[in-house]
Design an enzyme around this catalytic site. Sequence first.
Site, PDB file in Angstrom:
ATOM      1  N   TYR A 127      15.293  76.684  22.149  1.00 28.74           N
ATOM      2  CA  TYR A 127      16.426  76.062  21.345  1.00 28.74           C
ATOM      3  C   TYR A 127      17.532  77.023  21.008  1.00 28.74           C
ATOM      4  O   TYR A 127      18.427  76.454  20.449  1.00 28.74           O
ATOM      5  CB  TYR A 127      15.830  75.386  20.181  1.00 28.74           C
ATOM      6  CG  TYR A 127      15.245  74.004  20.561  1.00 28.74           C
ATOM      7  CD1 TYR A 127      14.143  73.798  21.155  1.00 28.74           C
ATOM      8  CD2 TYR A 127      16.146  72.701  20.376  1.00 28.74           C
ATOM      9  CE1 TYR A 127      13.538  72.534  21.357  1.00 28.74           C
ATOM     10  CE2 TYR A 127      15.457  71.582  20.537  1.00 28.74           C
ATOM     11  CZ  TYR A 127      14.173  71.521  21.253  1.00 28.74           C
ATOM     12  OH  TYR A 127      13.632  70.274  21.389  1.00 28.74           O
TER      13      TYR A 127
ATOM     14  N   LYS B 281       1.190  79.397  23.767  1.00 29.68           N
ATOM     15  CA  LYS B 281       0.705  79.690  25.001  1.00 29.68           C
ATOM     16  C   LYS B 281       0.671  80.985  25.319  1.00 29.68           C
ATOM     17  O   LYS B 281       1.223  81.692  26.479  1.00 29.68           O
ATOM     18  CB  LYS B 281       1.525  78.840  25.942  1.00 29.68           C
ATOM     19  CG  LYS B 281       1.233  78.689  27.488  1.00 29.68           C
ATOM     20  CD  LYS B 281       0.289  77.454  27.662  1.00 29.68           C
ATOM     21  CE  LYS B 281      -0.374  77.543  29.060  1.00 29.68           C
ATOM     22  NZ  LYS B 281      -1.291  76.663  29.437  1.00 29.68           N
TER      23      LYS B 281
ATOM     24  N   ASP C 280       8.616  70.375  18.858  1.00 27.46           N
ATOM     25  CA  ASP C 280       9.354  69.328  19.349  1.00 27.46           C
ATOM     26  C   ASP C 280       8.511  68.131  20.195  1.00 27.46           C
ATOM     27  O   ASP C 280       8.453  66.774  19.646  1.00 27.46           O
ATOM     28  CB  ASP C 280      10.572  69.431  19.990  1.00 27.46           C
ATOM     29  CG  ASP C 280      11.360  68.278  20.537  1.00 27.46           C
ATOM     30  OD1 ASP C 280      11.621  67.497  19.639  1.00 27.46           O
ATOM     31  OD2 ASP C 280      12.048  68.240  21.662  1.00 27.46           O
TER      32      ASP C 280
END
Length: 362
Positions: free
Chosen positions: A125, A192, A250
Amino acid sequence: MSKHTVTLIPGDGIGVETSAAMQRVLEAAGADIEWEVAEAGTCTMEQYGTPLPEETVEAVKRNKVAIKGPITTPVGTGFRSVNVALRKTLDLFVCLRPVLSIPGAGGRYDDVDLVVVRENTEDLYAGIEFEEGSDAARELIAFCEEHGAGTIRPDSGISIKPISITGTENIVRYAFDYAVKQGRKKVTAVHKANIMKHSDGLFLKTARKVAEEYEGCIEFDDRIVDAFCMNAVVDPSQFDVIVFPNLYGDIASDLCAGLVGGLGIAPGANIGKEYAVFEAVHGSAPDIAGKNLANPTAEILSAAMMLDHLGEQECAERVRAAVRAVYAEGSCLTGDIRRTTGSDRPAATCTEFTEALVKALS
Ligand code: ATP
């Protein structure tokens, strides 16, 4: 209760309807709020030439607390998103999204009680992007090749994913402090790190370090994001406070909203060191905007979070009790909830649902 001045940004799409509903319900709950209305979104383009006028940012800074409806980002304005711009300008680095079952709202489980804490300023983002075919993209591709970082196909568009120690420390510390303050037991960091060693790996390493400061007080564990998604769907009770980098947060917010009945009932807040802007998880829902079909619960529960923030817990609890009562009674629910509950009763309009809440408060 004492008087508070709050900036109200109604936004556009269903925001216009849900904001009006929220004001009506807060008034019925006895909240003594003076609203300073500020515009943002498509409605300000003509007058100000921008979807986020300086006046609006100033209004939030002046009052320190705002509640906003969703905003559609107009195409071709140079803005990726008004919401993202507002979060960055005011350094609202925390996105807080409690996920709580409301009996009667059609959730998959009756007892979900978890909190999504999403980092709000970094990650994909950050808006650092290189258009396919641009000189900058070509240079970056050559740079990666030269430094042995890997080969990128020449016809690629590129988005950069920065995750910093500072940003991670801030969000993870917020998650732990929130857990302590709210009497919660555990913080889970989602990542991750097995694949993205230098971004998610740094997030996990930093989270583990911060967790040491809370040892013996708040439990800590971590999950790989794909495993988190599966586990959250199968058994959400294993989670308490969950801290995410921006993008996973999100996605997980919508997933978790789905566990308790959908976007129509999922509240949220963007919080920084100086300012707080409360807003529902959902977007402007153009498909139902202006039709009096929107479910205003998410914005009303966001307003209850705002009342907590203002130190008006009693009033906030009155609002939440009215919401629970109307869902439990079950005769006046909006179309989104009717669909998740599989009910064939006619759907209530936004106005009818709002009036049911007002009646429950009287
Ligand atoms: P954004 O990218 O801005 O978050 P989005 O693409 O996720 O937006 P939303 O606008 O959040 O889309 O919502 C997706 C769909 O869910 C809407 O088109 C609408 O049908 C439904 N929906 C969302 N919020 C509500 C609500 N408050 N009441 C009823 N339906 C809703």
